[in-house]
Scaffold this motif. Structure first.
Motif, PDB file in Angstrom:
ATOM      1  N   ASP A   1       5.009 -98.704  65.925  1.00  0.00           N
ATOM      2  CA  ASP A   1       5.243 -97.663  66.971  1.00  0.00           C
ATOM      3  C   ASP A   1       6.523 -96.784  66.873  1.00  0.00           C
ATOM      4  N   PHE A   2       7.070 -96.552  65.683  1.00  0.00           N
ATOM      5  CA  PHE A   2       8.159 -95.948  65.229  1.00  0.00           C
ATOM      6  C   PHE A   2       8.181 -94.361  65.914  1.00  0.00           C
ATOM      7  N   ALA A   3       7.234 -94.122  66.315  1.00  0.00           N
ATOM      8  CA  ALA A   3       7.331 -92.585  66.662  1.00  0.00           C
ATOM      9  C   ALA A   3       7.910 -92.468  67.863  1.00  0.00           C
ATOM     10  N   LEU A   4       8.570 -93.485  68.473  1.00  0.00           N
ATOM     11  CA  LEU A   4       9.496 -93.436  69.607  1.00  0.00           C
ATOM     12  C   LEU A   4      10.967 -93.305  69.308  1.00  0.00           C
ATOM     13  N   ILE A   5      11.051 -93.247  67.809  1.00  0.00           N
ATOM     14  CA  ILE A   5      12.699 -93.276  67.620  1.00  0.00           C
ATOM     15  C   ILE A   5      13.436 -92.223  68.443  1.00  0.00           C
ATOM     16  N   ASP A   6      12.947 -90.883  68.239  1.00  0.00           N
ATOM     17  CA  ASP A   6      13.829 -89.962  68.726  1.00  0.00           C
ATOM     18  C   ASP A   6      13.753 -90.009  70.179  1.00  0.00           C
ATOM     19  N   THR A   7      12.797 -90.541  70.946  1.00  0.00           N
ATOM     20  CA  THR A   7      12.849 -90.818  72.426  1.00  0.00           C
ATOM     21  C   THR A   7      13.964 -91.860  72.670  1.00  0.00           C
ATOM     22  N   LEU A   8      14.160 -92.872  71.895  1.00  0.00           N
ATOM     23  CA  LEU A   8      15.136 -93.836  72.167  1.00  0.00           C
ATOM     24  C   LEU A   8      16.658 -93.194  71.912  1.00  0.00           C
ATOM     25  N   VAL A   9      16.713 -92.456  70.717  1.00  0.00           N
ATOM     26  CA  VAL A   9      17.780 -91.841  70.379  1.00  0.00           C
ATOM     27  C   VAL A   9      18.251 -90.920  71.756  1.00  0.00           C
ATOM     28  N   ALA A  10      17.504 -90.121  72.335  1.00  0.00           N
ATOM     29  CA  ALA A  10      17.739 -89.554  73.350  1.00  0.00           C
ATOM     30  C   ALA A  10      18.243 -90.136  74.392  1.00  0.00           C
ATOM     31  N   ALA A  11      17.404 -91.426  74.820  1.00  0.00           N
ATOM     32  CA  ALA A  11      17.703 -92.149  75.946  1.00  0.00           C
ATOM     33  C   ALA A  11      19.251 -92.894  75.861  1.00  0.00           C
TER      34      ALA A  11
ATOM     35  N   LYS B   1      19.995-102.077  77.025  1.00  0.00           N
ATOM     36  CA  LYS B   1      18.527-101.913  76.417  1.00  0.00           C
ATOM     37  C   LYS B   1      17.596-101.591  77.652  1.00  0.00           C
ATOM     38  N   VAL B   2      17.775-102.429  78.770  1.00  0.00           N
ATOM     39  CA  VAL B   2      16.937-102.487  79.796  1.00  0.00           C
ATOM     40  C   VAL B   2      17.383-101.410  80.714  1.00  0.00           C
ATOM     41  N   ASP B   3      18.409-101.143  81.021  1.00  0.00           N
ATOM     42  CA  ASP B   3      19.080 -99.805  81.662  1.00  0.00           C
ATOM     43  C   ASP B   3      18.333 -98.611  81.262  1.00  0.00           C
ATOM     44  N   ARG B   4      18.765 -98.350  79.930  1.00  0.00           N
ATOM     45  CA  ARG B   4      18.324 -96.953  79.328  1.00  0.00           C
ATOM     46  C   ARG B   4      16.827 -96.750  79.423  1.00  0.00           C
ATOM     47  N   THR B   5      15.988 -97.967  79.064  1.00  0.00           N
ATOM     48  CA  THR B   5      14.653 -97.514  78.621  1.00  0.00           C
ATOM     49  C   THR B   5      13.788 -97.435  80.204  1.00  0.00           C
ATOM     50  N   SER B   6      14.383 -98.167  81.080  1.00  0.00           N
ATOM     51  CA  SER B   6      13.789 -98.024  82.474  1.00  0.00           C
ATOM     52  C   SER B   6      13.906 -96.821  83.089  1.00  0.00           C
ATOM     53  N   MET B   7      15.400 -96.609  82.966  1.00  0.00           N
ATOM     54  CA  MET B   7      15.822 -95.378  83.826  1.00  0.00           C
ATOM     55  C   MET B   7      15.010 -94.045  83.045  1.00  0.00           C
ATOM     56  N   ALA B   8      14.891 -94.241  81.688  1.00  0.00           N
ATOM     57  CA  ALA B   8      14.316 -92.855  80.873  1.00  0.00           C
ATOM     58  C   ALA B   8      12.780 -92.663  81.804  1.00  0.00           C
ATOM     59  N   VAL B   9      12.199 -93.670  82.134  1.00  0.00           N
ATOM     60  CA  VAL B   9      10.768 -93.436  82.767  1.00  0.00           C
ATOM     61  C   VAL B   9      10.751 -93.268  84.198  1.00  0.00           C
TER      62      VAL B   9
END
Length: 630
Positions: A324-334, A498-506
């Motif tokens: 599931d490494f297609a998320l890399i750029d999404t995570l970099v932005a978050a 980790k939890v703040d950025r991933t949850s807030m991103a959505v």
């Protein structure tokens, strides 16, 4: 849950243009999709993006007292706001809303900075006092919610929930700080006392910053710290009962919301405990969600289903591919800054899944740090017993020599990686433990760096903050010190980021009941034998939960969100790894010997060595640099 941003001029009250604040809050709009607001006055501007959770109609921000004398922007939740409100009303305060935000306004007037100790919650907020012409910035005890700030060239202090909020201001200068790269490679994240962007500071957990007109910007002041130096008295059974009551209160206090609420459920001890206690307190079925993997070695859905069935939850499962490494750029932005904990990928996916049905989700984060649940605590405690039996000179001579000549076996199960253990035993615990926590060790980092980069560092080492924390910890023994250092650094820098950025991103609010400060303060008093017993971490927690959870959940080996990055760099991402050694962006920094990077990728792909985590770090660093400075 929300995003905040603003400007304050400490020297002279220059006018603040509202559109500057809008630019900053727009950059963090994902944190608050339900509304936006701006308030300005001479020398100050406050901005807010809202994710409405409590008092959907009345909790609009920025929020001010009727006379406009105190104004606040707030990110987080105050779980005991009704109790604090009752105390303030007894002192004469009159409330216009049913929002927890308003408690901060009246609390400031009643108690000033002293109000922080009365708050049970997760928060980062900025409060302007017109009478004192001061700006008060504060962050919760554990650093659940973030707050960044920087001094700009026109004399303003800018602040924002995320770096991208600061970067939206035209006077913010993007200059890299290589010391933060050392910190990132050593620890896997840029810690809260560092930033990849020079001049940026992060308000530390449990600290506040009081800015006053006509005064220079001071250092943050600590308002809370965890204390491991006391020991609870009582029989284990009595302490179990006390622990359960703390858990029950912590979970119930975090179930207050005016929007749909649910929970993450991994099938591990911590999330299962949260779900069990939510089910006890809820009339309706608890909404739970689980992410599964198509790789059986990483999949925990069967364990989660056991818990979901036991408590009759409304359970949702989604499977994702291990690749599931297609998320890399999404995570970099978050994340803005490089972040190398690959479990951020499945964490993002479970937040996505949860957001489809709820706005608030409870997680099980925090118990491993509070109750000694990580395997590294068990190994460290065992190593400390050996260190205590043998003189330091003997250990350095014998174990150091054996460790240097023992073959390195990254591929072997941990009990057979004797080289790592021998070298650890040769050192004192405060030097050995941070290496066990870290990612890329000091020796390999030195090989990666160019000679100029090593000169720039001037002896700065990522692990030193751990050494300092362990040496000064309010603690009685080595386990106390290791947990204290993790709560100071690992918890806010890795887990909570980790939890703040991933949850807030959505647009999802994540709450951590196991980080209720009363629960953690209780955990810190437990004798070490009740934290680790018979090689079992979180022992008292597991014993206390036996009436709720089956032993197959309580006592199975800890898995967590494991992402197979090493396998990726030998297969689908092998080309990406090889390209790092030819990266024009990395070469332009002058920080690295790219020949070494290229050899790491080749040796890893051939199976000659294990460099998966370091390669992941380098890949995330390159992507982050491109976003920040490209």
């Amino acid at each position: 849950m929300c995003g905040i941003a603003g400007l304050y001029y400490p020297a002279t009250p220059k006018p603040v243009e509202p559109h500057r604040i809008v630019q900053m809050t727009d950059a963090i709009a994902h944190r608050g999709p339900d509304g936006a607001g701006v308030w300005t006055a001479p020398g100050v501007g406050l901005g807010h993006r809202r994710l409405a959770i409590i008092d959907l109609e009345g909790g609009v921000q920025p929020m001010a007292t009727p006379d406009q004398g105190v104004v606040v922007v707030f990110n987080g939740e105050i779980y005991n706001f009704r109790e604090v409100r009752a105390e303030l009303e007894a002192l004469g305060a009159r409330f216009a809303t049913d929002s927890d935000t308003e408690v901060l306004l009246h609390g400031w007037r009643a108690w000033g900075p002293g109000m922080l100790s009365r708050l049970n919650g997760m928060f980062a907020f900025a409060l302007y006092d017109e009478t004192a012409r001061s700006l008060f910035l504060a962050r919760d005890r554990f650093g659940v919610k973030p707050l960044h700030y920087a001094e700009l060239s026109d004399g303003a202090v800018a602040f924002a929930s995320e770096l991208k909020g600061l970067m939206a201001h035209p006077l913010f200068r993007r200059t890299p700080d290589f010391r933060a790269v050392e910190d990132y490679l050593g620890l896997g994240y840029v810690p809260d006392d560092a930033s990849l962007l020079a001049g940026v500071k992060k308000l530390p957990a449990g600290h506040f910053l009081l800015l006053r007109r006509g005064h220079p910007v001071p250092e943050p002041a600590r308002w809370w710290d965890i204390d491991f130096s006391k020991r609870a008295a009582g029989k284990p059974k009595d302490l179990q009962a006390e622990l359960v009551e703390h858990l029950r209160v912590a979970v119930r206090s975090r179930m207050v919301a005016d929007v749909p609420l649910g929970a993450f459920l991994s099938g591990g001890v911590d999330s299962s405990a949260v779900v069990a206690l939510m089910a006890e307190a809820s009339k309706a079925a608890v909404k739970t969600c689980t992410i599964g993997f198509d790789d059986a070695g990483h999949d925990e859905t069967a364990h989660a289903q056991v818990v979901a069935t036991r408590f009759a939850t409304a359970h949702s499962v989604r499977r994702v591919a291990a690749e599931d490494f297609a998320l890399i750029d999404t995570l970099v932005a978050a994340f803005d800054e490089p972040f190398a904990d690959a479990s951020a990928l499945p964490t993002y996916r479970v937040c996505e899944l949860a957001r489809e049905s709820v706005t608030v989700a409870l997680s099980g984060d925090g118990a491993d740090e509070a109750f000694a649940g990580y395997r590294r605590y068990k190994f460290f405690a065992a190593e400390e017993r050996v260190r205590g039996l043998l003189p330091e000179g003997f250990r350095r001579s014998v174990f150091g020599t054996l460790g240097r000549y023992y073959p390195k076996a990254d591929w072997a199960p941990r009990p057979f990686r004797a080289k790592t253990t021998l070298l650890a035993l040769a050192e004192n615990g405060e030097f050995a433990y941070p290496k066990a926590v870290g990612v890329t060790g000091p020796d390999l980092r030195q090989r990666l760096y160019s000679s100029e980069a090593r000169r720039v560092l001037g002896g700065h080492r990522a692990e030193q903050r751990y050494v300092d924390a362990m040496r000064t910890a309010p603690a009685r023994d080595a386990l106390d010190r290791a947990q204290y250092a993790d709560i100071q650094h690992w918890l806010p820098g890795d887990i909570l980021t980790k939890v703040d950025r991933t949850s807030m991103a959505v647009g999802l609010e994540a709450r951590e009941p196991l980080l209720d400060h009363r629960l953690v303060e209780f955990a810190a008093t437990l004798p070490p034998a009740l934290r680790i017993h018979g090689g079992e971490g979180k022992w008292l927690v597991k014993k206390a939960l036996e009436p709720w959870l089956p032993k197959e959940i309580l006592y199975r080996p800890k898995m967590g969100f494991v992402t197979p990055v090493s396998a990726w760099f030998r297969a689908a991402l092998a080309g990406e790894a090889a390209a790092l050694g030819r990266s024009k962006l990395l070469a332009s920094t002058g920080w690295f010997d790219l020949g070494v990077v290229e050899r790491l990728a080749a040796d890893h792909k051939a199976g000659k060595a294990e460099h998966g985590r370091t390669l992941w770090q380098m890949l995330m660093l390159e992507r982050s640099l491109a976003r920040l400075f490209g």
